[in-house]
Design a protein around this motif. Structure first.
Motif, PDB file in Angstrom:
ATOM      1  N   ASN A 242      49.877  99.708   6.888  1.00  0.00           N
ATOM      2  CA  ASN A 242      50.329  99.210   8.185  1.00  0.00           C
ATOM      3  C   ASN A 242      49.200  98.618   9.016  1.00  0.00           C
ATOM      4  OD1 ASN A 242      53.014  99.958   7.674  1.00  0.00           O
ATOM      5  ND2 ASN A 242      52.643 102.035   8.434  1.00  0.00           N
ATOM      6  N   LYS A 243      48.201  98.059   8.368  1.00  0.00           N
ATOM      7  CA  LYS A 243      47.112  97.395   9.076  1.00  0.00           C
ATOM      8  C   LYS A 243      46.714  96.155   8.281  1.00  0.00           C
ATOM      9  CE  LYS A 243      44.611  98.225  12.854  1.00  0.00           C
ATOM     10  NZ  LYS A 243      45.201  98.587  14.161  1.00  0.00           N
ATOM     11  N   ASN A 257      48.726  95.651  13.489  1.00  0.00           N
ATOM     12  CA  ASN A 257      49.770  96.409  12.811  1.00  0.00           C
ATOM     13  C   ASN A 257      50.867  95.505  12.271  1.00  0.00           C
ATOM     14  OD1 ASN A 257      48.972  98.434  15.406  1.00  0.00           O
ATOM     15  ND2 ASN A 257      48.933  99.344  13.366  1.00  0.00           N
TER      16      ASN A 257
END
Length: 395
Positions: A242-243, A257
């Motif tokens: 998620n990055k 994100n």
């Protein structure tokens, strides 16, 4: 005296469920043509109305309020509806090639499939960025993001919008407004949210009047949206779960994100590959009658079309306005009558929401700053447009 129907135009196929075809369906429901079989091919039952989509993301409209029900329209117009994705055209035998069913024959074809953000040339964008189109995919990721912020409002979150046209600007402001409201409901600081906007040119919204560009830049900065102007994104890459990292040609690297992709529109590759006349970007070339310059039994409207005599931006306002002229020319083609040219306005009204219940007004050199009354005006226009389409209960 009975009209002289053309027997060689028995199968009229509408490919795509965009704004223009939604209006065509509505008008055919009111004025059907006997002995002509109508078919529409679209991947989804519901087609989003672009004028209300930013308002939906900001939280002002429900899903139903900003989506046109093509199944209802098709029933009222007595049109055969196929939920499928077109993957090509057989122009020798006049067939639409579909992803999940046998090819569909046509005598007369109209194409209104919209466009998608141009992104394939940027490494990693297709895998790790979320495109603005198709809209159903955008909304799926948006709803997930909303849910995550509701569940974990204390965790800082950062989002990037790549593309500083009107679509990117409205998306940035709408997302920021909605997510800030979630944070405030949970008594969390709005500084937990970072929204950045990337634009490869030195100014936002290049198709608009310079005063509009400056005004929107001021609005974004006042609301805390961080602008990266003159930055060309060259790569999108994952870092950890998620990055994701945006890398620019200048050497700038920033992690987020979520990354939303709202760049210049492009056409599906199969359109140009079919052999129909297109411009350099692959959009179908049409004359003032919205008729293909190479295949007179094919029409096109909305974003997928490029009018050879008019330089029009890829904007929903033109797709809406092309609906009625397109219907009339399809009808006249079937009846063996001469076609009527569509003449787009040189200047058009643009009402741009700022995500907070206000909007900017622009028409030519006229610019009015954000105000609640302008938003109410826009809201009235958009709701009136949607009221013309019938809806059946969901099944």
């Amino acid at each position: 005296m009975q009209p002289n129907y053309q027997t060689n135009f028995q199968n009229l196929v509408l490919l795509g469920g965009g704004h223009s075809h939604s209006i065509v369906l509505k008008l055919f429901s009111r004025k059907p043509i006997p002995k002509v079989r109508l078919t529409i091919i679209t991947p989804d039952r519901y087609t989003p109305y672009s004028g209300m989509l930013p308002g939906h993301i900001a939280g002002f409209y429900s899903y139903d309020e900003c989506h046109i029900d093509l199944q209802s329209l098709s029933k009222f117009a007595d049109v055969k509806l196929y939920f499928d994705q077109a993957v090509g055209l057989d122009l020798k035998d006049n067939k639409v090639l579909c992803a999940n069913r046998t090819a569909i024959d046509f005598d007369l074809l109209s194409i209104d499939i919209g466009s998608t953000p141009a992104k394939l040339s940027v490494s990693g964008a297709a895998e790790y960025a979320i495109p603005a189109k198709p809209v159903d995919r955008l909304l799926k990721h948006w709803y997930e993001l909303q849910k995550n912020v509701e569940i974990n409002p204390q965790i800082p979150i950062s989002i990037a919008i790549v593309g500083g046209g009107a679509g990117g600007v409205e998306l940035a402001l709408s997302m920021q407004s909605n997510l800030q409201q979630i944070l405030q409901r949970h008594q969390q600081p709005i500084t937990n949210l970072e929204v950045d906007l990337f634009q490869k040119t030195g100014e936002l919204m290049p198709n608009y009047h310079p005063s509009v560009r400056r005004l929107m830049q001021q609005v974004l900065m006042e609301k805390g949206v961080k602008l990266h102007l003159g930055e060309t994104v060259s790569q999108v890459a994952p870092i950890v779960k998620n990055k994701f990292q945006i890398k620019c040609e200048s050497g700038l690297n920033v992690a987020y994100n979520r990354i939303f992709w709202v760049t210049q529109a492009s056409a599906p590759n199969w359109v140009k590959a079919s052999g129909i006349g297109t411009d350099e970007e692959g959009f179908i070339l049409v004359d003032d009658n919205l008729q293909s310059v190479t295949h007179p039994h094919i029409f096109a409207a909305g974003d997928i079309a490029t009018m050879i005599n008019h330089r029009l931006p890829k904007a929903g306002v033109f797709a809406v306005r092309q609906g009625k002229p397109l219907f009339k020319n399809l009808q006249r083609m079937i009846l063996g009558k001469s076609l009527q040219p569509y003449k787009p306005q040189k200047e058009y009204l643009s009402l741009i929401g700022t995500g907070d219940g206000k909007a900017i007004c622009n028409r030519g050199a006229l610019i009015l700053p954000p105000h609640q009354l302008i938003w109410k005006w826009k809201d009235c226009i958009d709701r009136h447009f949607m009221e013309q389409f019938p809806k059946l209960p969901k099944t």
